[in-house]
Design a protein around this motif. Structure first.
Motif, PDB file in Angstrom:
ATOM      1  N   SER A   2       3.180   6.842  -7.701  1.00 38.16           N
ATOM      2  CA  SER A   2       1.987   6.678  -8.532  1.00 38.16           C
ATOM      3  C   SER A   2       0.698   6.990  -7.765  1.00 38.16           C
ATOM      4  O   SER A   2      -0.261   7.484  -8.338  1.00 38.16           O
ATOM      5  CB  SER A   2       1.940   5.256  -9.096  1.00 38.16           C
ATOM      6  OG  SER A   2       1.666   4.336  -8.058  1.00 38.16           O
ATOM      7  N   LYS A   3       0.693   6.721  -6.448  1.00 37.85           N
ATOM      8  CA  LYS A   3      -0.550   6.919  -5.706  1.00 37.85           C
ATOM      9  C   LYS A   3      -0.587   8.205  -4.875  1.00 37.85           C
ATOM     10  O   LYS A   3      -1.650   8.768  -4.644  1.00 37.85           O
ATOM     11  CB  LYS A   3      -0.798   5.735  -4.746  1.00 37.85           C
ATOM     12  CG  LYS A   3      -0.999   4.427  -5.455  1.00 37.85           C
ATOM     13  CD  LYS A   3      -2.272   4.415  -6.307  1.00 37.85           C
ATOM     14  CE  LYS A   3      -2.367   3.123  -7.101  1.00 37.85           C
ATOM     15  NZ  LYS A   3      -3.426   3.182  -8.127  1.00 37.85           N
ATOM     16  N   TRP A  12      -0.743  -1.701  -2.104  1.00 40.38           N
ATOM     17  CA  TRP A  12      -1.357  -1.583  -3.435  1.00 40.38           C
ATOM     18  C   TRP A  12      -2.781  -2.163  -3.447  1.00 40.38           C
ATOM     19  O   TRP A  12      -3.566  -1.819  -4.290  1.00 40.38           O
ATOM     20  CB  TRP A  12      -0.476  -2.268  -4.494  1.00 40.38           C
ATOM     21  CG  TRP A  12       0.026  -3.609  -4.044  1.00 40.38           C
ATOM     22  CD1 TRP A  12      -0.600  -4.795  -4.183  1.00 40.38           C
ATOM     23  CD2 TRP A  12       1.246  -3.861  -3.352  1.00 40.38           C
ATOM     24  NE1 TRP A  12       0.140  -5.794  -3.614  1.00 40.38           N
ATOM     25  CE2 TRP A  12       1.291  -5.257  -3.101  1.00 40.38           C
ATOM     26  CE3 TRP A  12       2.309  -3.064  -2.898  1.00 40.38           C
ATOM     27  CZ2 TRP A  12       2.356  -5.874  -2.419  1.00 40.38           C
ATOM     28  CZ3 TRP A  12       3.364  -3.674  -2.237  1.00 40.38           C
ATOM     29  CH2 TRP A  12       3.389  -5.061  -2.005  1.00 40.38           C
ATOM     30  N   VAL A  14      -4.912   0.390  -0.670  1.00 48.26           N
ATOM     31  CA  VAL A  14      -5.223   1.731  -1.169  1.00 48.26           C
ATOM     32  C   VAL A  14      -6.616   1.804  -1.791  1.00 48.26           C
ATOM     33  O   VAL A  14      -7.248   2.857  -1.822  1.00 48.26           O
ATOM     34  CB  VAL A  14      -4.131   2.206  -2.162  1.00 48.26           C
ATOM     35  CG1 VAL A  14      -4.259   1.464  -3.503  1.00 48.26           C
ATOM     36  CG2 VAL A  14      -4.168   3.714  -2.356  1.00 48.26           C
ATOM     37  N   ALA A  61      -7.354   4.428   1.984  1.00 51.38           N
ATOM     38  CA  ALA A  61      -6.228   5.214   1.491  1.00 51.38           C
ATOM     39  C   ALA A  61      -5.305   5.653   2.626  1.00 51.38           C
ATOM     40  O   ALA A  61      -4.071   5.689   2.472  1.00 51.38           O
ATOM     41  CB  ALA A  61      -6.722   6.431   0.715  1.00 51.38           C
TER      42      ALA A  61
END
Ligand SMILES: [Zn+2]
Length: 574
Positions: free
Chosen positions: A417-418, A480, A483, A487
């Protein structure tokens, strides 16, 4: 790197084995073989079916098949179930093989030449209607002690009194029910085990590293009461290894066969020959001897046997008598790992009564890894252990689904997802990562020590602790959250998480091989190298390396399923 010969006690042919049988020898033997191979050792792992004797004959008659055909069919069934449970035998042989016939006759000839065989005239019960001598347990009658009307010729099940068939009131054949029984003279061969009693004691008492369970049973049989008894090694049956002295006839023993307990352990040796004859080894046909003959290269082999405690006397006394008495340089066992019993919902697993969960039924309701994990992590080592559906559900859901499966799912889904479906770049390890590497280094050493010591439950606990360490790291690092502010740091944490999945695949494969493969496949990796340096092992998957989010690795067992199985497996198998 060493060479390891591993054998599991060979299961009897006349039916499908239950989970108690599986954890009592084959499954822990498989764990041991798999972890040794994974760590670079050369392994020969053998098992077979034990096919001779009266129970096979009777089961074949019940199935309406000739006994050889029945055994061939059941061997295929058992081989299929072994494959289903991912038991990684190098060969799954048959005690009815020509190789075992020749070797059994060879050993009998050698033992006779050494003066270790006695010919004994005895009287046995013969059933005219069945046209056969009846083994003691196939004679039924009324117990003279308690009046129970289904007492067997060897023991009354009701009052447990040891009996002689001639003690029974109104004796009858348990096969046909016929009362037309006679006592007839017959001759049998006895293995003079008592002659090697001192030699056996010297050997067993110097095995200081053996489990207490193993040596205590052996010494009890060796010295209790009148001490180790000589044992009959022949039977008046059709189905078995014909009695011969090597390749020569044995005068007076025509039409008789060796008793199944004599030829079954010799199959451990014959199985290696079957393996070589089948062209499975990278060796010549004589290559099997380098595993079994100390004069042909087996001097550096470590030989480990696995078995339930009921099999210990045969493996510590009778089979060693065969080996030692032959006066040939055959390999003696180096370590015997024996197990207590697994109980089922407060009672015994029982093949004869069809009580418990059997190997075929288990695979019908869940994949092998669920069973492998529960059974190995609850192996009956220091005492009997209990299977209950509650405990099974709790352990599987917590260990496999919550701890391992959830870790794999969280890391891969978060990364996708990231950062997408490739190992993310950026960031560098800090103190938390260094602490994790240090913890895993310590835990890996502990895991390896337990595996080496064949401490099955402790090995499972150490592996689980390694999974937990990754979860705790992930929870503390919280990529999570990271991030949102950093990042690069989150990428580093995620990269480490993906590398942990690969590490878990390698370390977990001996316990749960299918899930391990699924994890490794998801990581797009084929490097199964056992970790040496932990920091190196956790950086193998480099930035940019593609991976995939796996399907659910382990699902949870629901309360409905548990309740359903509790009812379904409460009775007896029909
Ligand atoms: Zn009785």
């Amino acid at each position: 790197m060493a060479r390891h010969l591993i054998t599991s006690a060979i299961p009897y042919i006349n039916g499908i084995k239950h989970l108690g049988n599986l954890i009592g020898s084959q499954l822990p033997a498989d764990l041991y073989a798999r972890q040794l191979r994974a760590r670079g050792h050369e392994v020969l792992f053998l098992c077979a079916t034990d096919e001779h004797g009266t129970p096979a004959e009777l089961a074949a008659a019940k199935a309406g098949q000739p006994v050889d055909q029945f055994c061939a069919t059941m061997h295929a069934v058992q081989a299929g179930l072994a494959a289903g449970f991912r038991l990684s035998f190098d060969h799954f042989g048959r005690s009815s093989s020509p190789q075992n016939r020749r070797l059994t006759q060879h050993f009998a000839g050698r033992l006779d030449a050494a003066g270790l065989i006695a010919e004994v005239n005895e009287k046995q019960v013969y059933s005219v209607a069945d046209a056969r001598f009846l083994p003691d347990r196939y004679i039924e009658g009324t117990c003279p002690n308690c009046g129970y009307d289904k007492a067997r010729g060897d023991q009354c099940e009701n009052c447990t009194k040891q009996l002689d068939p001639t003690d029974l009131i109104n004796p009858r054949s348990a096969i046909s029910g016929s009362t037309d029984l006679e006592v007839r003279a017959t001759k049998h061969l006895y293995l003079r085990q008592s002659a090697l009693r001192d030699q056996l004691r010297d050997w067993i008492t110097t095995r200081v590293d053996w489990p207490i369970l193993t040596t205590s049973i052996a010494l009890k049989w060796l010295d209790d009461g009148d001490g180790l008894q000589d044992r009959g090694i022949t039977r008046d049956l059709d189905w078995g290894v014909p009695v011969q002295k090597g390749d020569q006839p044995w005068p007076g023993m025509e039409g008789k066969v060796f008793y199944v307990w004599f030829d079954a352990p010799i199959e451990y040796i014959a199985c290696a020959q079957e393996w070589a004859d089948a062209g499975k080894g990278p060796e010549t046909k004589k290559g099997w001897e380098r595993w079994w003959r100390t004069d042909k290269g087996a001097g550096d082999v470590r030989y480990t046997q696995f078995m339930g405690k009921d099999n210990v006397p045969f493996h510590t006394l009778s089979f060693p008598v065969t080996i030692m008495g032959s006066a040939e340089p055959w390999k003696l066992v180096d370590y015997i790992k024996s197990f207590n019993y697994l109980t089922y919902d407060g009672g015994q697993f029982s093949t004869s009564q069809g009580r418990g969960v059997f190997m075929d039924q288990a695979l019908e309701i869940l994949p092998a890894d669920y069973w492998r994990w529960w059974l190995l992590s609850h192996a009956p080592e220091s005492s009997d252990s209990a299977f209950t559906w509650d405990n099974f559900q709790t352990s599987v859901n917590k260990d496999l689904a919550d701890v391992l499966g959830n870790f794999v799912s969280r890391v891969t889904k978060f990364c996708r997802s990231k950062f997408g479906e490739a190992v993310p770049d950026g960031g560098a390890w800090g103190a938390r990562e260094a602490a994790l590497v240090a913890e895993l280094t310590t835990r890996l050493a502990a895991y390896e020590a337990c595996l080496d010591a064949i401490e099955v439950r402790k090995s499972a606990a150490e592996l689980r602790a390694i999974w937990v360490a990754g979860n705790e790291y992930l929870q503390a690092a919280g990529p999570w959250v990271t991030v949102k502010t950093d990042a690069a740091r989150a990428a580093m944490q995620t990269r480490l998480g993906l590398n942990l999945i690969r590490l878990y695949a390698v370390l977990s494969a001996p316990f749960i091989p299918d899930a391990a493969r699924q994890m490794m496949d998801a990581m797009g990796c084929t490097d199964w190298t056992w970790p040496g340096d932990m920091a190196h092992a956790l950086t193998l998957l480099q930035p940019g390396h593609a991976f995939a989010v796996p399907e659910v690795t382990f699902r949870k067992i629901t309360d409905e399923e548990r309740a359903d199985w509790q009812v379904r497996f409460a009775g007896v198998r029909t």
